[in-house]
Design an enzyme around this catalytic site. Structure first.
Site, PDB file in Angstrom:
ATOM      1  N   ASN A 172     -22.096  28.587   1.927  1.00 23.41           N
ATOM      2  CA  ASN A 172     -21.796  27.673   0.818  1.00 23.41           C
ATOM      3  C   ASN A 172     -20.467  26.948   0.984  1.00 23.41           C
ATOM      4  O   ASN A 172     -20.013  26.251   0.079  1.00 23.41           O
ATOM      5  CB  ASN A 172     -21.827  28.428  -0.513  1.00 23.41           C
ATOM      6  CG  ASN A 172     -20.659  29.388  -0.663  1.00 23.41           C
ATOM      7  OD1 ASN A 172     -19.984  29.702   0.316  1.00 23.41           O
ATOM      8  ND2 ASN A 172     -20.424  29.853  -1.883  1.00 23.41           N
ATOM      9  N   ARG A 202       1.077  10.567  -0.236  1.00 25.35           N
ATOM     10  CA  ARG A 202       1.160   9.212  -0.795  1.00 25.35           C
ATOM     11  C   ARG A 202       1.054   9.200  -2.317  1.00 25.35           C
ATOM     12  O   ARG A 202       1.418   8.214  -2.949  1.00 25.35           O
ATOM     13  CB  ARG A 202       0.055   8.326  -0.190  1.00 25.35           C
ATOM     14  CG  ARG A 202       0.398   7.850   1.216  1.00 25.35           C
ATOM     15  CD  ARG A 202      -0.746   7.103   1.857  1.00 25.35           C
ATOM     16  NE  ARG A 202      -1.802   8.013   2.306  1.00 25.35           N
ATOM     17  CZ  ARG A 202      -2.870   7.633   3.020  1.00 25.35           C
ATOM     18  NH1 ARG A 202      -2.999   6.360   3.347  1.00 25.35           N
ATOM     19  NH2 ARG A 202      -3.775   8.507   3.400  1.00 25.35           N
ATOM     20  N   LYS A 220       5.243  -8.748   1.991  1.00 25.63           N
ATOM     21  CA  LYS A 220       3.886  -9.024   1.532  1.00 25.63           C
ATOM     22  C   LYS A 220       3.931  -9.493   0.084  1.00 25.63           C
ATOM     23  O   LYS A 220       4.609  -8.889  -0.741  1.00 25.63           O
ATOM     24  CB  LYS A 220       3.025  -7.753   1.613  1.00 25.63           C
ATOM     25  CG  LYS A 220       2.822  -7.248   3.016  1.00 25.63           C
ATOM     26  CD  LYS A 220       1.948  -6.011   3.045  1.00 25.63           C
ATOM     27  CE  LYS A 220       2.613  -4.830   2.375  1.00 25.63           C
ATOM     28  NZ  LYS A 220       1.867  -3.575   2.563  1.00 25.63           N
ATOM     29  N   ASP A 269      -3.261   4.539   8.658  1.00 28.88           N
ATOM     30  CA  ASP A 269      -4.493   5.097   8.109  1.00 28.88           C
ATOM     31  C   ASP A 269      -5.675   4.234   8.551  1.00 28.88           C
ATOM     32  O   ASP A 269      -6.287   4.476   9.577  1.00 28.88           O
ATOM     33  CB  ASP A 269      -4.387   5.199   6.587  1.00 28.88           C
ATOM     34  CG  ASP A 269      -5.529   6.020   5.986  1.00 28.88           C
ATOM     35  OD1 ASP A 269      -6.492   6.334   6.716  1.00 28.88           O
ATOM     36  OD2 ASP A 269      -5.480   6.349   4.792  1.00 28.88           O
ATOM     37  N   THR A 270      -5.983   3.170   7.801  1.00 32.11           N
ATOM     38  CA  THR A 270      -7.087   2.300   8.230  1.00 32.11           C
ATOM     39  C   THR A 270      -6.608   1.213   9.189  1.00 32.11           C
ATOM     40  O   THR A 270      -7.423   0.527   9.800  1.00 32.11           O
ATOM     41  CB  THR A 270      -7.746   1.623   7.017  1.00 32.11           C
ATOM     42  OG1 THR A 270      -6.758   0.848   6.334  1.00 32.11           O
ATOM     43  CG2 THR A 270      -8.338   2.663   6.077  1.00 32.11           C
ATOM     44  N   THR A 312      -2.776  -2.688   7.122  1.00 37.86           N
ATOM     45  CA  THR A 312      -1.411  -3.164   6.861  1.00 37.86           C
ATOM     46  C   THR A 312      -0.673  -3.473   8.151  1.00 37.86           C
ATOM     47  O   THR A 312      -0.066  -4.537   8.311  1.00 37.86           O
ATOM     48  CB  THR A 312      -0.620  -2.096   6.069  1.00 37.86           C
ATOM     49  OG1 THR A 312      -1.272  -1.867   4.830  1.00 37.86           O
ATOM     50  CG2 THR A 312       0.805  -2.536   5.822  1.00 37.86           C
TER      51      THR A 312
END
Length: 325
Positions: A45, A104, A201, A233-234, A237
């Site tokens: 489980n 974060r 930005k 991260d992705t 930026t």
């Protein structure tokens, strides 16, 4: 005579969860110890079972676990291991978190939001941690969330010295990808003797829902720019910031980040980016699909091992970084 005197010496024991075994083994090699044999598995489980194969009674225990994907599983495993060590009568328990999960979420941006980074610190404390040892927290104030010593290690010396050895320093400009990283970028400038630029930005006032316009503050034309951040991260930026630098005449862009989280579209963005090199550390395992020539991974194991040794010997962790501030 009342009481009993012991002649026992202090004993260091290094434990690791299953999240990032390569880093744990590298730290063990640097310390010239072996990881304590541990039996760990998942029940059907999803519940986690952990048992250490050696006694930890009276030992100074160091428990390393980096919060990589699936992040909640590895955090839970570390908490369970902490509880096991506390109940095994460890003399002291230091949690080594090369990448601190939920860092974060360190403040409330809007009402009814959690401060999850503080919750993490409370969980560590409740589970039995006496001390936290971590690398490049997203924000420095997270140190204040834990009611006990926090040894905050920095990757800057390793990353900056690597960049400095590869690039013509006369052409180098250090770039902060946003206003929040300026203090860190300043430290890079001091170490490398380079000028600073900032990618600012802001929303485009003339286009509805246009995410951001990137304005470069500082001279980057004909320069080799090193973008410095704490994590990728992705990759959105950092790749957008790199594009802004090239658009402003940068000759080349190098990206450095302590933590390569590299989620979702990061692989494609890094591959298709004009950035010549991404320099990361091994605080997190690098996904196999990112085995690219332009990705360099530097080891934090010597730094972590030196800090463990200083803690164990009641030395000074700060002394390891005094020349980098």
């Amino acid at each position: 005579m009342t009481g009993i005197k012991t002649t026992g010496e202090k004993k260091l024991m290094l434990f690791s969860g299953r999240a990032h075994p390569d880093l744990a083994e590298a730290v063990a090699r640097e310390l010239e110890v072996e990881l304590v044999p541990t039996k760990a598995f998942d029940f059907a489980n999803g519940e986690i079972y952990v048992r250490f194969q050696e006694s930890a009674r009276g030992a100074d225990c160091f428990l390393i676990q980096s919060h990589t994907r699936p992040i909640n599983q590895w955090i839970m495993e570390q908490l369970i291991m902490l509880d096991a060590l506390k109940r095994a009568s460890a003399r002291s328990i230091t949690v080594i978190v090369p990448f601190y999960g939920y860092a974060r979420q360190d403040k409330k941006h809007r009402g009814r939001e959690p401060i999850s980074a503080r919750l993490m610190a409370d969980l560590f404390k409740t589970a039995g941690a006496d001390r936290i040892l971590t690398v490049d927290l997203h924000t420095d104030q997270i140190q204040g969330f834990f009611d006990g010593p926090v040894d905050h290690l920095f990757a800057l010396p390793i990353l900056a010295d690597y960049v400095g050895s590869k690039v013509d320093r006369d052409k180098l400009t250090v770039v902060s990808p946003d206003a929040g990283r300026v203090r860190v970028a300043d430290r890079w400038c001091d170490r490398l003797g380079a000028p600073l630029a900032i990618v600012h930005k802001r929303r485009d006032p003339d286009v509805a829902n246009q995410v951001k316009v990137h304005e470069v503050v500082g001279d980057v034309k004909g320069r080799v720019c090193v973008l410095v951040d704490d994590m990728i991260d992705t990759g959105g930026t950092i790749c957008a910031a790199a594009d802004a630098l090239f658009a402003n005449g940068a000759e080349d862009v190098i990206v450095t980040a302590t933590h390569g989280v590299l989620s979702g579209p990061a692989a494609d963005r890094l591959k298709n980016s004009k950035v010549s090199e991404f320099i990361l550390t091994d605080t997190l395992p690098t996904p196999g699909e990112l085995n690219l020539d332009k990705i360099t991974v530097l080891s934090m194991a010597p730094t972590i091992a030196n800090a463990v040794r200083e803690v164990f010997e009641d030395g000074s962790v700060t002394s390891l970084f005094e020349d980098s501030h």
